[in-house]
Design a protein around this motif. Structure first.
Motif, PDB file in Angstrom:
ATOM      1  N   GLN A  46       0.823  -1.293  -0.054  1.00 49.10           N
ATOM      2  CA  GLN A  46      -0.174  -0.073  -0.042  1.00 49.10           C
ATOM      3  C   GLN A  46       0.863   1.309  -0.036  1.00 49.10           C
ATOM      4  OE1 GLN A  46      -2.845  -1.534   3.537  1.00 49.10           O
ATOM      5  NE2 GLN A  46      -4.226  -0.313   2.186  1.00 49.10           N
ATOM      6  N   GLY A  47       1.937   1.281  -0.800  1.00 48.04           N
ATOM      7  CA  GLY A  47       2.909   2.393  -1.100  1.00 48.04           C
ATOM      8  C   GLY A  47       2.856   2.760  -2.402  1.00 48.04           C
ATOM      9  N   HIS A  48       3.613   3.795  -2.601  1.00 45.62           N
ATOM     10  CA  HIS A  48       3.748   4.516  -3.778  1.00 45.62           C
ATOM     11  C   HIS A  48       5.018   4.450  -4.405  1.00 45.62           C
ATOM     12  CE1 HIS A  48      -0.347   5.801  -3.178  1.00 45.62           C
ATOM     13  NE2 HIS A  48       0.057   6.347  -2.057  1.00 45.62           N
ATOM     14  N   LYS A 143     -15.281  14.980   1.440  1.00 51.49           N
ATOM     15  CA  LYS A 143     -14.326  14.217   1.198  1.00 51.49           C
ATOM     16  C   LYS A 143     -14.756  13.169   0.173  1.00 51.49           C
ATOM     17  CE  LYS A 143     -11.553  12.619   4.257  1.00 51.49           C
ATOM     18  NZ  LYS A 143     -10.760  11.772   5.542  1.00 51.49           N
ATOM     19  N   HIS A 144     -14.187  12.818  -0.783  1.00 54.40           N
ATOM     20  CA  HIS A 144     -14.412  11.751  -1.772  1.00 54.40           C
ATOM     21  C   HIS A 144     -13.320  10.623  -1.795  1.00 54.40           C
ATOM     22  CE1 HIS A 144     -17.280  14.456  -3.686  1.00 54.40           C
ATOM     23  NE2 HIS A 144     -16.548  15.246  -3.527  1.00 54.40           N
ATOM     24  N   VAL A 145     -13.838   9.743  -1.482  1.00 48.84           N
ATOM     25  CA  VAL A 145     -12.855   8.498  -1.139  1.00 48.84           C
ATOM     26  C   VAL A 145     -12.474   7.904  -2.324  1.00 48.84           C
ATOM     27  CG1 VAL A 145     -12.546   5.959  -0.197  1.00 48.84           C
ATOM     28  CG2 VAL A 145     -13.924   7.682   0.889  1.00 48.84           C
ATOM     29  N   LEU A 146     -11.110   7.531  -2.734  1.00 51.57           N
ATOM     30  CA  LEU A 146     -10.624   6.915  -3.798  1.00 51.57           C
ATOM     31  C   LEU A 146     -10.789   5.450  -4.115  1.00 51.57           C
ATOM     32  CD1 LEU A 146      -7.224   8.853  -4.047  1.00 51.57           C
ATOM     33  CD2 LEU A 146      -9.343   9.170  -5.548  1.00 51.57           C
ATOM     34  N   PRO A 147     -10.956   4.854  -5.304  1.00 52.76           N
ATOM     35  CA  PRO A 147     -11.236   3.587  -5.303  1.00 52.76           C
ATOM     36  C   PRO A 147      -9.813   2.766  -4.835  1.00 52.76           C
ATOM     37  CG  PRO A 147     -10.594   4.506  -7.566  1.00 52.76           C
ATOM     38  CD  PRO A 147     -10.650   5.382  -6.580  1.00 52.76           C
ATOM     39  N   LYS A 148     -10.129   1.436  -4.225  1.00 52.11           N
ATOM     40  CA  LYS A 148      -9.215   0.682  -3.772  1.00 52.11           C
ATOM     41  C   LYS A 148      -8.818  -0.584  -4.648  1.00 52.11           C
ATOM     42  CE  LYS A 148      -9.484   1.810   0.919  1.00 52.11           C
ATOM     43  NZ  LYS A 148      -9.697   1.423   2.371  1.00 52.11           N
ATOM     44  N   PRO A 149      -7.833  -0.951  -4.975  1.00 50.59           N
ATOM     45  CA  PRO A 149      -6.253  -0.462  -4.412  1.00 50.59           C
ATOM     46  C   PRO A 149      -5.766   0.785  -5.077  1.00 50.59           C
ATOM     47  CG  PRO A 149      -5.980  -2.430  -5.626  1.00 50.59           C
ATOM     48  CD  PRO A 149      -7.465  -2.368  -5.405  1.00 50.59           C
ATOM     49  N   ILE A 214      -6.287  -6.684  -2.523  1.00 52.10           N
ATOM     50  CA  ILE A 214      -6.600  -6.158  -1.245  1.00 52.10           C
ATOM     51  C   ILE A 214      -6.345  -7.103  -0.072  1.00 52.10           C
ATOM     52  CG2 ILE A 214      -8.638  -5.201   0.074  1.00 52.10           C
ATOM     53  CD1 ILE A 214      -9.696  -4.019  -2.532  1.00 52.10           C
ATOM     54  N   GLU A 215      -6.719  -8.284  -0.255  1.00 53.52           N
ATOM     55  CA  GLU A 215      -6.665  -9.535   0.643  1.00 53.52           C
ATOM     56  C   GLU A 215      -5.035  -9.727   1.013  1.00 53.52           C
ATOM     57  OE1 GLU A 215      -7.532 -13.100   2.687  1.00 53.52           O
ATOM     58  OE2 GLU A 215      -8.900 -11.643   1.798  1.00 53.52           O
TER      59      GLU A 215
END
Length: 321
Positions: A46-48, A143-149, A214-215
Motif C-alpha cells: 500500500q505504498g507509492h 471528502k471523496h474516497v478513492l477506489p481501492k487499491p 486487497i487481501e
C-alpha cells in the motif's frame, strides 16, 4: 470474508502469483527485474513509487503492463507547467439544471501514472498529497474516497532540468520507494529492438483480481516480524540522522539531513512484503537490507563534502548496515 482458509495458505498463494506476475510482465518488459519487484512490493505494501530514468526506458509501458496483469484501472496524467489541481482531483461544476455536480478528476483510478511529475509547479504537485496519504480528496469541504487499491507511480527525467520544479520533501516522503532505471545491457536492448519492430504483440493474461490484491495487502500487515528486525530497521533510520545519538562518522561527515519515521514504517512493511513474495512467512534483517536503498535514497540529503568526494547516497546507506 477471507479468500483463503489461513494466512499460511494466503502467503503461499502470494508467492506463487508473484512468480506468475513476473513471467507475464516479462512478455513485454525485457530485463528490469529489480524494478518490477520494487513496483509490486510498493503495491502490495500500500505504498507509492517514484521512478527516475531518462526517456525511452519503457516507464509508461511498464506501468500499463502492470495494470493489465493486475486487472486494475489505469490512468496517465502528463504533468505540464499549466496543469491545474482541478485537472487531477476534479472540480464542482453546474449541470444543465444549474445544480452543483462534482466531476471526478483523473486521480479516481486504481493506478495513476504521474508522468514527469517535476514539470508542474508545487501547487499542482500538492494536489497529490492528500490522495497519497489519506486515499481520498477533499473538494469544497466534502471528502471523496478513492477506489481501492490505489497506487501512484511518478516518473522523473534526471537529465532535463530546464523548466522543472524539484519535489518538496513532504511530497518525496509520501513515496515508499524511489527506483533508478538504468540503460539496458547490449543483449537486453537487442531483445527489445527485435520484439518491438514487428507486428506481433504479446497477449497478456490477468493474473490476479482486485479482491486478491486487497487481501494480500491486509495479509502483509498481519505478517509477524521479530522485535530484533523492527529494532534493526529503526536503528538503520536513526543512523541516517546527522549529529544525533545513533549517528555514525559517515553520517555526520556526509549527510545534511536524515530520514523520518515514515522511513522506519516502510522499511518494516517492505521487508514483510519482500519476505512473503519470496516464499518466507516472516522477514529477517536481509529483507530489510533488500529494500533499504529504495526506501531511504530519496529521504536523505548529502552535503557538499559528499558531492565533492563523489560519495553516493547508495554508498552511504550500505555503510550503515
Amino acid at each position: 470474508m477471507s479468500l483463503y482458509n489461513s494466512d499460511k495458505e494466503a502467503a503461499d498463494a502470494l508467492s506463487k502469483y508473484y512468480q506468475e506476475l513476473k513471467q507475464e510482465i516479462a512478455k513485454v518488459i525485457v530485463g528490469q527485474e529489480q524494478t518490477v519487484e520494487l513496483l509490486l512490493t510498493s503495491i502490495f505494501s500500500q505504498g507509492h513509487c517514484l521512478l527516475i530514468g531518462v526517456p525511452g526506458l519503457a516507464k509508461t509501458l511498464l506501468i500499463s503492463t502492470l495494470s493489465q496483469v493486475l486487472d486494475l484501472d489505469f490512468k496517465r496524467i502528463q504533468f505540464t507547467p499549466d496543469l491545474m489541481p482541478s485537472d487531477i482531483v476534479g472540480a464542482e461544476t453546474l449541470d444543465k439544471d444549474r445544480n452543483i455536480k462534482f466531476v471526478k478528476g483523473a486521480i479516481f483510478s486504481n493506478i495513476i501514472l504521474a508522468d514527469e511529475i517535476n514539470r508542474t509547479p508545487p501547487k499542482t504537485q500538492a494536489a497529490l498529497l492528500e490522495s497519497m496519504q489519506e486515499y481520498s480528496v477533499t473538494i469544497a469541504g466534502v471528502k471523496h474516497v478513492l477506489p481501492k487499491p490505489f497506487f501512484v507511480l511518478a516518473t522523473q527525467n534526471p537529465i532535463e532540468q530546464e523548466g522543472t520544479y524539484p519535489l518538496p520533501e513532504a511530497q518525496l516522503d509520501r513515496f515508499m520507494c524511489s527506483v533508478y532505471l538504468g540503460y539496458p545491457s547490449f543483449e537486453e536492448e537487442v531483445k527489445v529492438v527485435t520484439s518491438t519492430t514487428t507486428n506481433e504483440k504479446p497477449t497478456l493474461n490477468k493474473i490476479i483480481s482486485t479482491e486478491q490484491i486487497i487481501e494480500f495487502q491486509q495479509l502483509i500487515r498481519r505478517a509477524p516480524v521479530a522485535q530484533n528486525v523492527i529494532e534493526y530497521a529503526v536503528n538503520l533510520v536513526h543512523k541516517t540522522r546527522p549529529r544525533t545519538e545513533r549517528s555514525t562518522a559517515d553520517t555526520d561527515n556526509y549527510l545534511e539531513w536524515g530520514a523520518g519515521p515514515r522511513a522506519s514504517q516502510y522499511l518494516v512493511l517492505g521487508a514483510k512484503c519482500h519476505a512473503l513474495l519470496n516464499g518466507k512467512y516472516s522477514p529477517d534483517i536481509e529483507d530489510v537490507q533488500a529494500i533499504a536503498i529504495a526506501v531511504l535514497r530519496h529521504r536523505i540529503v548529502r552535503n557538499f563534502k559528499a558531492e565533492a568526494e563523489n560519495i553516493t547516497v547508495e554508498d552511504l546507506i550500505q555503510r550503515l548496515w
